[in-house]
Design an enzyme around this catalytic site. Structure first.
Site, mmCIF file in Angstrom:
data_model
loop_
_atom_site.group_PDB
_atom_site.id
_atom_site.type_symbol
_atom_site.label_atom_id
_atom_site.label_comp_id
_atom_site.label_asym_id
_atom_site.label_seq_id
_atom_site.Cartn_x
_atom_site.Cartn_y
_atom_site.Cartn_z
ATOM 1 N N LYS A 112 0.819 -1.213 0.000
ATOM 2 C CA LYS A 112 0.000 0.000 0.000
ATOM 3 C C LYS A 112 0.855 1.266 0.000
ATOM 4 C CE LYS A 112 -4.247 -2.073 1.675
ATOM 5 N NZ LYS A 112 -3.859 -3.506 1.838
HETATM 6 C C1 LIG Z 1 -4.567 -4.559 1.232
HETATM 7 C C2 LIG Z 1 -3.819 -5.844 1.145
HETATM 8 C C3 LIG Z 1 -4.181 -6.860 0.231
HETATM 9 C C4 LIG Z 1 -5.411 -6.759 -0.663
HETATM 10 O O1 LIG Z 1 -5.279 -5.791 -1.642
HETATM 11 P P1 LIG Z 1 -6.548 -5.295 -2.514
HETATM 12 O O2 LIG Z 1 -6.034 -4.223 -3.378
HETATM 13 O O3 LIG Z 1 -7.566 -4.825 -1.518
HETATM 14 O O4 LIG Z 1 -7.030 -6.472 -3.282
HETATM 15 C C5 LIG Z 1 -3.391 -7.996 0.164
HETATM 16 N N1 LIG Z 1 -2.310 -8.144 0.961
HETATM 17 C C6 LIG Z 1 -1.930 -7.194 1.852
HETATM 18 C C7 LIG Z 1 -0.739 -7.443 2.703
HETATM 19 C C8 LIG Z 1 -2.668 -6.019 1.978
HETATM 20 O O5 LIG Z 1 -2.282 -5.082 2.866
#
Ligand SMILES: *Cc1c(COP(=O)(O)O)cnc(C)c1O
Length: 466
Positions: A112
């Site tokens: 993220k």
């Molecule tokens: C947010 C997250 C996901 C999922 O991502 P999306 O874009 O919501 O599909 C998967 N793995 C981790 C570690 C995350 O923080």
């Protein structure tokens, strides 16, 4: 570039407004009216570019009406210099023609950061230009809160309030939020659960009168278009590193809200040769059930070892549904209004088209742990539980072993030590050097009752110019 709503009724907006908006006024999500398309020759000419330069090539068409080229370049240079690996998104080989792309080298150790480090800078840039201020309000059960706080810590025109359920997030995750210093950063621990936090955020967006008209709320969850945009870049990066665009690639993506994998779908539409996209879910498998049986149906939430993918509905899936319905907003609106009440299906030929675009798999906690253990025993490489789900699904769904299979490594294993110990491994994942003292840092947060008026009162009193 203009952006339109997936439900067809809200006005089209430019990049600046899309950045500052959450949901469209008709309840839809914004998507670009048309996508840039790059030729194979052009993509090939990007081979060897540093990550920030590649990011510029891929993203500039989306922002060009709002930001001069030099300013955007500078912003990207700063954004990706905070990552702790020179390659920003390095590839690690697991087996013959099988790879993990490590997307956890940013400040909060999850993918993220790629989007939220940029989002903070974009917001501040646009707000400075407009002489405006926003309050970011968000609820988190895990990775989004810390990434958003890190992304906004230096923003002059943004105050950020993140709600988490008191005593119900892991210590690493809480400390990643509460130890960040800055006058504009506010952590609120609500004496309730995650749903209570989310409800308060939703209610506050719906009626912002508690801010007295002096500022406005902005959203940083993955419905924000800028987050998706930033995630398109690393698909190009991985492909170029492994011989693309002169050969095609397969990607497996651990998926919750369908943001990250939707970015891969867009990379393909923009001209990158991708022959397979695998949706990898945990037991919260609404997407896998849809892909295998054309039924979109909410089930009860299950708590798993991969909490960042514990969702009941995938908000960004709406963006794909919009394309599957020939960009007919009225059809999407009708479908999702029905989906809120019970199970829905789409026309068979549309569903078959979706099956051509994506494969899918659901991986339970036991298979997650087995995969963590197997990969560690074979390679002495530790996967976090989300990435392990991706690797497992990649192996189960692989169509062609001659095509490189790249799993998106979405988090660092030290963020989720419970899954590692559940796997029966005695090894303890170490936090990277820049976070080694996390448990000694001073924490700052305010505990509030489970009451929306108390939370709103706190925000009204504590934002910068209140
Ligand atoms: C947010 C997250 C996901 C999922 O991502 P999306 O874009 O919501 O599909 C998967 N793995 C981790 C570690 C995350 O923080």
């Amino acid at each position: 570039m203009r952006y339109i709503s997936t439900r067809g009724e809200a006005p089209a907006l430019g990049f600046e407004d899309v950045l500052l908006t959450g949901l469209a006024t008709d309840g839809g999500l914004y998507v670009p009216e048309s996508l840039p398309h790059f030729s194979v020759e052009e993509i090939r000419s990007w081979r060897g570019l540093p990550y920030a330069e590649l990011a510029y090539k891929v993203m500039y068409p989306f922002v060009e009406d709002a930001i001069p080229a030099d300013d955007f370049r500078e912003m990207l240079g700063e954004t990706y210099s905070v990552f702790s690996h020179q390659a920003v998104a390095p590839l690690v080989q697991l087996d013959t023609n099988e790879w993990v792309m490590e997307l956890f080298r940013g400040p909060t150790l999850a993918f993220k950061d790629f989007a939220l480090q940029l989002l903070g800078r974009l917001l501040d840039y646009v707000l400075e230009k407009r002489k405006q201020h926003v309050v970011i309000m968000g609820a988190t059960s895990g990775d989004t809160g810390s990434a958003a706080i890190e992304g906004c810590r230096r923003c002059e025109h943004v105050d950020i309030f993140i709600l988490h359920p008191y005593q119900r997030v892991s210590e690493v995750q809480r400390r990643q939020m509460t130890t960040v210093q800055g006058d504009n950063i506010h952590n609120i621990a609500v004496k309730g659960n995650f749903d209570d936090c989310q409800r308060m955020v939703k209610e506050s967006f719906g009626n912002q009168s508690f801010l007295g008209g002096k500022t406005q709320l902005a959203a940083v969850n993955s419905i924000n278009w800028a987050r998706i945009m930033a995630q398109i870049v690393y698909y190009f990066q991985a492909s170029l590193a492994l011989g693309g665009p002169d050969r095609s690639m397969a990607f497996s993506v651990p998926t919750g809200n369908f943001g990250d994998i939707f970015a891969g779908y867009l990379a393909k539409k923009m001209g990158l040769p991708i022959s397979q996209l695998v949706i990898a879910t945990n037991r919260n498998d609404i997407l896998h059930r849809f892909m295998s049986g054309n039924k979109y149906e909410q089930h009860q939430l299950e708590h798993t070892l991969s909490p960042s993918m514990d969702i009941m509905v995938s908000s960004n899936f709406e963006r794909l549904l919009f394309d599957l319905h020939g960009r007919d907003g009225a059809a999407v609106k009708d479908l999702l209004e029905r989906a809120a009440k019970g199970p829905v299906s789409i026309e068979d030929y549309r569903w078959k088209h979706a099956r051509k675009l994506f494969d899918s798999d659901a991986v339970d906690d036991k298979a997650t742990c087995d995969t963590i253990r197997d990969i560690y025993e074979q390679n002495e490489y530790l996967l976090d539980p989300h990435t392990a789900i991706g690797v497992r699904a990649a192996r189960n769904c692989r169509r062609d072993s001659a095509v490189p299979m790249i799993t998106l490594g979405t988090a660092h294993p030290a963020k989720f030590p419970d899954a590692i110990s559940e796997s029966g491994l005695v090894v303890k994942p170490q936090l990277p050097a820049h976070m080694a003292d996390l448990f000694e840092r001073e924490e700052r947060y305010t505990v509030l009752d489970n009451s929306v008026s108390e939370v709103q009162g706190f925000i009204a009193k504590h934002w910068k110019n209140a």
